[in-house]
Enzyme design. Structure first.
Site, PDB file in Angstrom:
ATOM      1  N   SER A  20     -33.057  -5.028 -44.296  1.00 24.75           N
ATOM      2  CA  SER A  20     -32.754  -6.617 -44.325  1.00 24.75           C
ATOM      3  C   SER A  20     -33.429  -7.188 -43.500  1.00 24.75           C
ATOM      4  O   SER A  20     -33.793  -8.540 -43.578  1.00 24.75           O
ATOM      5  CB  SER A  20     -31.042  -6.747 -44.187  1.00 24.75           C
ATOM      6  OG  SER A  20     -30.942  -6.338 -42.660  1.00 24.75           O
ATOM      7  N   TYR A  51     -27.454  -8.059 -44.770  1.00 22.35           N
ATOM      8  CA  TYR A  51     -26.671  -7.613 -45.635  1.00 22.35           C
ATOM      9  C   TYR A  51     -25.371  -7.155 -45.453  1.00 22.35           C
ATOM     10  O   TYR A  51     -24.470  -6.882 -46.344  1.00 22.35           O
ATOM     11  CB  TYR A  51     -27.587  -6.105 -45.961  1.00 22.35           C
ATOM     12  CG  TYR A  51     -28.867  -6.071 -46.789  1.00 22.35           C
ATOM     13  CD1 TYR A  51     -29.380  -7.192 -47.024  1.00 22.35           C
ATOM     14  CD2 TYR A  51     -29.492  -4.873 -46.998  1.00 22.35           C
ATOM     15  CE1 TYR A  51     -30.784  -7.208 -47.848  1.00 22.35           C
ATOM     16  CE2 TYR A  51     -30.524  -4.947 -47.609  1.00 22.35           C
ATOM     17  CZ  TYR A  51     -31.101  -6.001 -48.010  1.00 22.35           C
ATOM     18  OH  TYR A  51     -32.494  -5.996 -48.877  1.00 22.35           O
ATOM     19  N   CYS A  83     -31.563   1.441 -43.752  1.00 26.52           N
ATOM     20  CA  CYS A  83     -30.463   0.387 -43.557  1.00 26.52           C
ATOM     21  C   CYS A  83     -29.086   1.126 -43.783  1.00 26.52           C
ATOM     22  O   CYS A  83     -28.831   1.544 -45.219  1.00 26.52           O
ATOM     23  CB  CYS A  83     -30.554  -0.938 -44.450  1.00 26.52           C
ATOM     24  SG  CYS A  83     -29.352  -1.885 -44.458  1.00 26.52           S
ATOM     25  N   ASN A  84     -28.377   1.290 -43.127  1.00 25.42           N
ATOM     26  CA  ASN A  84     -26.930   1.882 -43.397  1.00 25.42           C
ATOM     27  C   ASN A  84     -26.045   1.281 -44.440  1.00 25.42           C
ATOM     28  O   ASN A  84     -25.426   1.595 -45.217  1.00 25.42           O
ATOM     29  CB  ASN A  84     -26.153   2.027 -42.241  1.00 25.42           C
ATOM     30  CG  ASN A  84     -26.538   2.854 -41.052  1.00 25.42           C
ATOM     31  OD1 ASN A  84     -26.439   4.215 -40.920  1.00 25.42           O
ATOM     32  ND2 ASN A  84     -27.710   2.512 -40.222  1.00 25.42           N
ATOM     33  N   CYS A 193     -25.932   1.197 -37.670  1.00 23.36           N
ATOM     34  CA  CYS A 193     -26.674   0.056 -38.193  1.00 23.36           C
ATOM     35  C   CYS A 193     -28.044   0.183 -37.633  1.00 23.36           C
ATOM     36  O   CYS A 193     -28.172   0.215 -36.247  1.00 23.36           O
ATOM     37  CB  CYS A 193     -26.067  -1.431 -37.824  1.00 23.36           C
ATOM     38  SG  CYS A 193     -27.247  -2.732 -38.242  1.00 23.36           S
ATOM     39  N   THR A 194     -29.066  -0.080 -38.317  1.00 21.81           N
ATOM     40  CA  THR A 194     -30.465   0.436 -37.612  1.00 21.81           C
ATOM     41  C   THR A 194     -30.948  -0.653 -36.926  1.00 21.81           C
ATOM     42  O   THR A 194     -31.734  -0.364 -36.125  1.00 21.81           O
ATOM     43  CB  THR A 194     -31.350   0.611 -38.872  1.00 21.81           C
ATOM     44  OG1 THR A 194     -31.298  -0.346 -39.691  1.00 21.81           O
ATOM     45  CG2 THR A 194     -30.949   1.862 -39.841  1.00 21.81           C
ATOM     46  N   HIS A 195     -30.316  -1.934 -36.711  1.00 22.98           N
ATOM     47  CA  HIS A 195     -30.734  -2.826 -35.811  1.00 22.98           C
ATOM     48  C   HIS A 195     -30.398  -2.522 -34.455  1.00 22.98           C
ATOM     49  O   HIS A 195     -30.901  -2.802 -33.173  1.00 22.98           O
ATOM     50  CB  HIS A 195     -30.020  -4.154 -36.039  1.00 22.98           C
ATOM     51  CG  HIS A 195     -30.665  -5.063 -37.177  1.00 22.98           C
ATOM     52  ND1 HIS A 195     -30.654  -4.752 -38.489  1.00 22.98           N
ATOM     53  CD2 HIS A 195     -31.737  -6.194 -36.814  1.00 22.98           C
ATOM     54  CE1 HIS A 195     -31.409  -5.374 -38.962  1.00 22.98           C
ATOM     55  NE2 HIS A 195     -31.936  -6.531 -38.443  1.00 22.98           N
TER      56      HIS A 195
END
Ligand code: DGL
Length: 271
Positions: A20, A51, A83-84, A193-195
């Site tokens: 996202s 997202y 993105c999870n 979460c990849t962030h």
């Protein structure tokens, strides 16, 4: 016709990595290290960011659309849904629609549940991932023996975005977010979460005794495994990494951040 033994190999097709926004960059870094010869296309879907608060249907439609659009212009040999929030919904749909291998990222509950000594683990993710049936299944399958503290943290997604643009998070607010894990004395917390791995140095500063677990390394190993037949000699220097972002505003700060990370170009794309 017989192939000419002296024929030079054609250029390696890139892998497409999508998220996202900037979160997938945490996965991209691992992929670059594991497969330095592999060109990449990174897509930050700011046009539909975040997202985490979208419905499953909205995410499925959007992700399918953006992958179709990008692959039409830039044929990719492999797709990474970095993105999870999206992976917990779209992987089967993408695999049914595209011929390329599709690699996804899901919260590393199994890893955390395997390594915990206290039988208390945490999950820090978007609200979407925290309430997804897929996540409950992972917990049922791998963490039955654990107390699982789940925290949905939309603010952290934005702080990850800020970090890529050169701004550090507010440590007091970050401490507030992780407080439930400290209180429950969790020893493993999944960054679902990849962030969030972008903020790992800050998380370790606040809670050095917690193992902050993410899936970046495992995803990169999976990509390397799937493409091992192509491992070429050298070629690293000419490997190109192109970053794209959707949305109606030009984002020069992000473009600069992406270039500083090692992309050869960073540009807006209409999707
Ligand atoms: N980076 C994403 C994830 O791994 C999504 C964050 C968002 O857009 O809410 O879940």
């Amino acid at each position: 016709m017989m192939a000419n033994a002296h024929e030079t190999k054609g250029p390696v097709a890139p892998a497409l990595i999508i998220d996202s926004g900037s979160g997938g960059l945490s996965i991209w870094g691992h992929i670059r290290r594991h497969t330095p010869w592999l060109p990449t296309l990174y897509l930050a879907d700011f046009g539909f960011y975040p997202y985490g608060d979208k419905s499953e249907q909205e995410i499925e439609t959007r992700v399918r659309h953006i992958v179709e659009q990008v692959c039409e212009c830039y044929p990719a040999q492999l797709i990474v849904v970095a993105c999870n929030t999206a992976s917990t919904v779209v992987l089967d749909h993408l695999r049914a629609r595209f011929q390329q291998p599709v690699v996804g990222v899901v919260p590393a509950i199994k890893t955390a549940a395997t390594h915990t000594k206290k039988q208390v683990i945490g999950l820090l993710a978007t609200q979407g991932t925290v309430r997804r049936a897929y996540t409950d299944e992972l917990i049922r399958d791998f963490a039955r023996h654990c107390q699982v503290i789940k925290v949905g943290a939309p603010d952290l997604v934005q702080w990850g975005e800020d970090w890529v643009r050169g701004r550090s998070p507010d440590m007091a607010r970050l401490r507030g977010v992780i407080q439930p894990f400290l209180e429950a004395e969790a020893d493993q917390v999944v960054l679902g979460c990849t962030h969030f791995p972008l903020l790992k140095p800050f998380l370790y500063q606040l809670a050095p005794d917690i193992n902050w677990v993410d899936s970046g390394e495992a995803i990169a190993r999976r990509v390397a495994y799937l493409l091992q037949a192509q491992q070429s000699e050298g070629g690293e220097e000419s490997t190109s990494h192109r970053a794209f972002y959707s949305g109606d505003k030009q984002d020069s700060e992000w473009e600069r951040g992406a270039m500083a990370l090692g992309f050869s170009s960073a540009e807006q794309i209409a999707l």
